[in-house]
Design a protein around this motif. Structure first.
Motif, PDB file in Angstrom:
ATOM      1  N   ALA A 105       6.113  -6.896   4.459  1.00 15.11           N
ATOM      2  CA  ALA A 105       6.689  -7.583   3.470  1.00 15.11           C
ATOM      3  C   ALA A 105       5.775  -7.222   2.050  1.00 15.11           C
ATOM      4  O   ALA A 105       6.270  -7.244   0.984  1.00 15.11           O
ATOM      5  CB  ALA A 105       6.713  -8.949   3.622  1.00 15.11           C
ATOM      6  N   TYR A 106       4.414  -7.403   2.253  1.00 15.57           N
ATOM      7  CA  TYR A 106       3.474  -7.274   1.117  1.00 15.57           C
ATOM      8  C   TYR A 106       3.783  -5.939   0.233  1.00 15.57           C
ATOM      9  O   TYR A 106       2.999  -5.961  -0.973  1.00 15.57           O
ATOM     10  CB  TYR A 106       2.092  -7.870   1.465  1.00 15.57           C
ATOM     11  N   TYR A 107       4.309  -4.946   0.885  1.00 15.87           N
ATOM     12  CA  TYR A 107       4.558  -3.830   0.053  1.00 15.87           C
ATOM     13  C   TYR A 107       5.560  -4.057  -1.122  1.00 15.87           C
ATOM     14  O   TYR A 107       5.464  -3.224  -2.000  1.00 15.87           O
ATOM     15  CB  TYR A 107       4.898  -2.521   0.891  1.00 15.87           C
ATOM     16  N   TRP A 222      -7.984  -0.318   5.846  1.00 13.66           N
ATOM     17  CA  TRP A 222      -6.853  -0.024   6.338  1.00 13.66           C
ATOM     18  C   TRP A 222      -6.426  -1.081   7.322  1.00 13.66           C
ATOM     19  O   TRP A 222      -5.715  -2.148   6.785  1.00 13.66           O
ATOM     20  CB  TRP A 222      -7.008   1.386   6.906  1.00 13.66           C
ATOM     21  N   VAL A 223      -6.934  -1.100   8.644  1.00 11.04           N
ATOM     22  CA  VAL A 223      -6.501  -2.184   9.260  1.00 11.04           C
ATOM     23  C   VAL A 223      -7.685  -2.728  10.142  1.00 11.04           C
ATOM     24  O   VAL A 223      -8.173  -3.749   9.854  1.00 11.04           O
ATOM     25  CB  VAL A 223      -5.315  -1.789  10.278  1.00 11.04           C
ATOM     26  N   GLY A 224      -8.118  -2.153  11.241  1.00 13.65           N
ATOM     27  CA  GLY A 224      -9.142  -2.648  12.158  1.00 13.65           C
ATOM     28  C   GLY A 224      -9.643  -1.642  12.914  1.00 13.65           C
ATOM     29  O   GLY A 224      -9.093  -0.327  12.644  1.00 13.65           O
ATOM     30  N   TRP A 245     -11.260 -10.680   4.829  1.00 12.54           N
ATOM     31  CA  TRP A 245     -10.698 -11.929   4.391  1.00 12.54           C
ATOM     32  C   TRP A 245      -9.407 -11.778   3.747  1.00 12.54           C
ATOM     33  O   TRP A 245      -8.840 -12.651   3.428  1.00 12.54           O
ATOM     34  CB  TRP A 245     -11.964 -12.102   3.114  1.00 12.54           C
ATOM     35  N   HIS A 246      -8.965 -10.611   3.486  1.00 11.54           N
ATOM     36  CA  HIS A 246      -7.818 -10.349   2.630  1.00 11.54           C
ATOM     37  C   HIS A 246      -6.555 -10.239   3.571  1.00 11.54           C
ATOM     38  O   HIS A 246      -5.377 -10.280   3.137  1.00 11.54           O
ATOM     39  CB  HIS A 246      -7.822  -8.962   2.337  1.00 11.54           C
ATOM     40  N   GLU A 247      -6.725  -9.946   4.934  1.00 15.10           N
ATOM     41  CA  GLU A 247      -5.494  -9.951   5.910  1.00 15.10           C
ATOM     42  C   GLU A 247      -5.887 -10.549   7.300  1.00 15.10           C
ATOM     43  O   GLU A 247      -6.431  -9.961   8.115  1.00 15.10           O
ATOM     44  CB  GLU A 247      -5.125  -8.434   6.257  1.00 15.10           C
TER      45      GLU A 247
HETATM   46 CA    CA Z   1      -4.871  -3.508   5.700  1.00 15.05          CA
END
Ligand code: CA
Length: 364
Positions: A105-107, A222-224, A245-247
């Motif tokens: 959704a944040y896109y 990106w992710v992890g 912190w951001h996701e």
């Molecule tokens: Ca990310």
């Protein structure tokens, strides 16, 4: 949705009357339709085709729906750029070019700033907390209300779990080091990054490697470990910072065009919702299992340096994040209700975490 349903019901009743049919005929029509009608849907995704985790999760979801429905609902999954570009998925499903989409959704923050609260907000909630808020804390009703004007019906369909802070070629030793640093970081976090002195850009996953390699960006999250290893980001960046912190627990969404959704008989709707819940669990477990193994690979086989963000950086990022949440709250009545619901749930969850997960992690 209830208004549409009553229109549909009224229309059905009129049709039956027009044909001179009675209750039995209507019952037959309704009972027969689900067993015979085959639906063929297109699912546009924001992920590179078969990207481990998100892309493969979307494929597993589609296969499960087809199996559970005995082939009555077939979903063809398209990777980013195959049907529409990654960041056009929302519009494609909203306009009906695809019946369904899979993304985050944040896109869509450019269209709907508060949408980020249904994926991840910096210093927001973790994966179990997000799932709890959406399913049991009123989040889902608010999300559906927010997407209704776009003719979209959203549901939870995956989670990346707590992410990593990202890949940097420069050391971050203090807040000063963020100045002018151009980073790929989407959602509210991008705005936070800007206000902290950096430059934020939004790029789909498929463009990260070449952008960082060519120096078009200085850093990227990106992710992890699991996904980042798959993209090969360790081969073009020196430092891997934590925590994300951001996701803190990004929810992935399945979005369905409302007319396509309403065209499904109730049993197929139940199958779609059941398969979405199943892929949410399965993908969460996949990330938990694979992140741990992949971090070990990154450090031991590729010599990646894993570093924590300095305290002054985290403190400033937190301060700005809370500021932006308060600003988003002021956008309109719906945003205020979403942010209030989210923050109230976060406070309760945080208090409980102190005597459960946090306390336990400390003693293990
Ligand atoms: Ca990310």
């Amino acid at each position: 949705m209830s208004a549409r349903k009553s229109v549909a019901t009224a229309f059905m009743a009129l049709s039956v009357l027009a044909c001179g049919g009675g209750a039995n005929e209507e019952a037959n029509t309704r009972a027969d339709a689900p067993a015979t009608q085959v639906f063929e849907w297109k699912m546009a995704t924001t992920w590179p085709k078969n990207l481990p985790g998100m892309g493969t999760g979307a494929e597993r979801f589609a296969r499960q729906v087809e199996a559970m429905s005995a082939g009555r609902l077939k979903i063809q999954v398209y990777g980013a750029g195959e049907l529409v570009p990654a960041l056009d998925v929302f519009d494609a499903v909203s306009g009906g070019a695809a019946e369904m989409g899979h993304g985050a959704a944040y896109y869509w923050r450019g269209k709907l700033p508060v949408a980020a609260f249904f994926t991840a907000v910096p210093f927001g909630m973790t994966t179990p907390e997000m799932n709890a808020w959406i399913e049991w804390g009123g989040g889902l009703e608010l999300w559906r209300e927010a997407y209704a004007p776009f003719d979209l019906y959203p549901m939870v369909a995956g989670n990346t779990t707590l992410q990593m802070g990202g890949w940097f070629n420069r050391e971050i030793n203090s807040l000063e080091d963020l100045k002018g640093l151009k980073m790929r970081i989407p959602g509210i976090a991008g705005e936070v990054w800007q206000r902290a002195g950096g430059t934020a850009v939004v790029l789909p996953g498929g463009e990260l490697f070449t952008s960082l390699q060519r120096g078009a960006i200085d850093a990227t999250e990106w992710v992890g470990p699991y996904n980042d290893l798959a993209l090969g980001l360790h081969s073009i960046a020196d430092y891997y910072y934590y925590p994300g912190w951001h996701e803190p627990g990004s929810v992935l969404e399945a979005i369905i065009n409302i007319d396509a959704w309403n065209s499904l008989p109730p049993d197929l709707q139940a199958i779609v919702e059941g398969a979405a819940a199943a892929i949410n669990d399965s993908m969460t477990n996949e990330f938990s299992a694979r992140n741990a193994i992949s971090l070990q690979t990154l450090v031991e086989e590729h010599g990646v340096e894993v570093r924590p963000f300095p305290d002054d950086v985290i403190d400033r990022l937190r301060e700005i994040s809370e500021e932006i949440m308060r600003e988003t709250r002021e956008d309109d009545d719906l945003s205020r209700r979403i942010v209030d619901s989210f923050l109230a749930f976060r406070e309760q969850a945080k208090a409980y975490q102190q005597v459960s997960d946090v306390a336990y992690a400390d003693i293990r």
